[in-house]
Design an enzyme around this catalytic site. Structure first.
Site, PDB file in Angstrom:
ATOM      1  N   SER A 145       4.483  11.434 -15.148  1.00  0.00           N
ATOM      2  CA  SER A 145       3.677  10.888 -16.230  1.00  0.00           C
ATOM      3  C   SER A 145       3.728  11.854 -17.400  1.00  0.00           C
ATOM      4  CB  SER A 145       2.220  10.707 -15.782  1.00  0.00           C
ATOM      5  OG  SER A 145       1.371  10.404 -16.876  1.00  0.00           O
ATOM      6  N   TYR A 158      -5.174  13.659 -11.468  1.00  0.00           N
ATOM      7  CA  TYR A 158      -3.947  12.963 -11.861  1.00  0.00           C
ATOM      8  C   TYR A 158      -3.005  13.895 -12.622  1.00  0.00           C
ATOM      9  CZ  TYR A 158      -1.011   9.138 -13.581  1.00  0.00           C
ATOM     10  OH  TYR A 158       0.052   8.304 -13.853  1.00  0.00           O
TER      11      TYR A 158
END
Length: 253
Positions: A145, A158
């Site tokens: 990401s 995350y």
């Protein structure tokens, strides 16, 4: 000149039953790849495989697995090998995101995010790469990401897991280069997937995201398909250990 044609190649996509994973499955199947998609839900995995076969005419199977369980992951790899005879491309796509301030983050939730986003790609690679070494070919695509390189509030687990996945990808690339196996990380920015609907549905949060996007819109899952095809194909044979950001310009500044 090599091509994007994947005729006869076999691909395993974790979390391939929705969102970006499903888009990848469709794109790769259209190019001739045999596709295995996974989910914790066996019925859903098999239903998606059925729809892929109907839509593209290619071979597809659905496999139920908990990607955080090493024994289950080994069974998954063996099942794909039994069906297709080889695994050429591994896309570690399964992932979760739980948004909470650090001081409110439960330890169990933290561990769940790390296990799904970081431990699972490690386990899947360990299960699949021995087959790739024997066949002297492999493509590993880890879905990281942009939040592995920049941060947002309430994304501690995350961001940490995706940053770790980028580093894990680089180690994979170094360790397996001699076996004609490449490993690259894809770092998407804001894409309009199921996972991000909670942000899109919140006008204030949605506007915050749009303010950081020079293109002034969310990405569509189809806009990642070309990159995945490139990384899965012979066209990317000289690329390994890279972390490719595709984020509508978010990380320019």
């Amino acid at each position: 000149m090599t091509s994007f044609n994947l005729e006869g190649k076999s691909v395993l996509i974790t979390g391939g039953v929705q969102g970006l994973g499903l888009e990848f499955a469709r794109a790769l199947s259209r190019e001739g790849a045999h596709v295995a998609v996974t989910s914790r839900d066996e019925l859903k995995a098999k239903a998606v495989a059925d729809s892929l076969r109907e839509e593209t005419g290619g071979r597809a199977i659905g496999v139920a697995v908990d990607v955080t369980d090493s024994a289950g992951v080994k069974r998954m790899a063996d099942e794909v090998m039994q069906s297709f005879g080889r695994i050429d491309i591994l896309i570690n796509n399964a992932g979760i995101n739980v948004r909470k301030p650090i001081l409110e983050y439960d330890e169990d939730i933290w561990d769940m995010v790390q296990s799904t986003n970081l431990k699972a790609p490690f386990l899947c690679a360990k299960a699949v790469v021995p087959y790739m070494i024997k066949q002297r070919f492999g493509r590993i695509i880890n879905m990281a990401s942009m939040l592995g390189t920049v941060a947002l509030p309430e994304r501690s687990a995350y961001c940490s897991s995706k940053g770790g996945l980028i580093q894990l990808t680089k180690v994979m690339a170094l360790e397996w280069a001699d076996h004609n196996i490449t490993a690259n990380a894809v770092c998407p920015g804001p894409f309009a997937t199921e996972m991000n609907q909670v942000v899109i549905a919140n006008p204030e949060a949605n506007q915050h995201f749009l303010n950081h996007l020079p293109v002034k819109r969310w990405g569509e899952p189809t806009e990642l398909a070309g990159l995945i095809l490139y990384l899965a194909s012979d066209m990317s044979s000289f690329m390994t250990g890279s972390a490719i950001v595709i984020d509508g310009g978010w990380t320019i500044e």
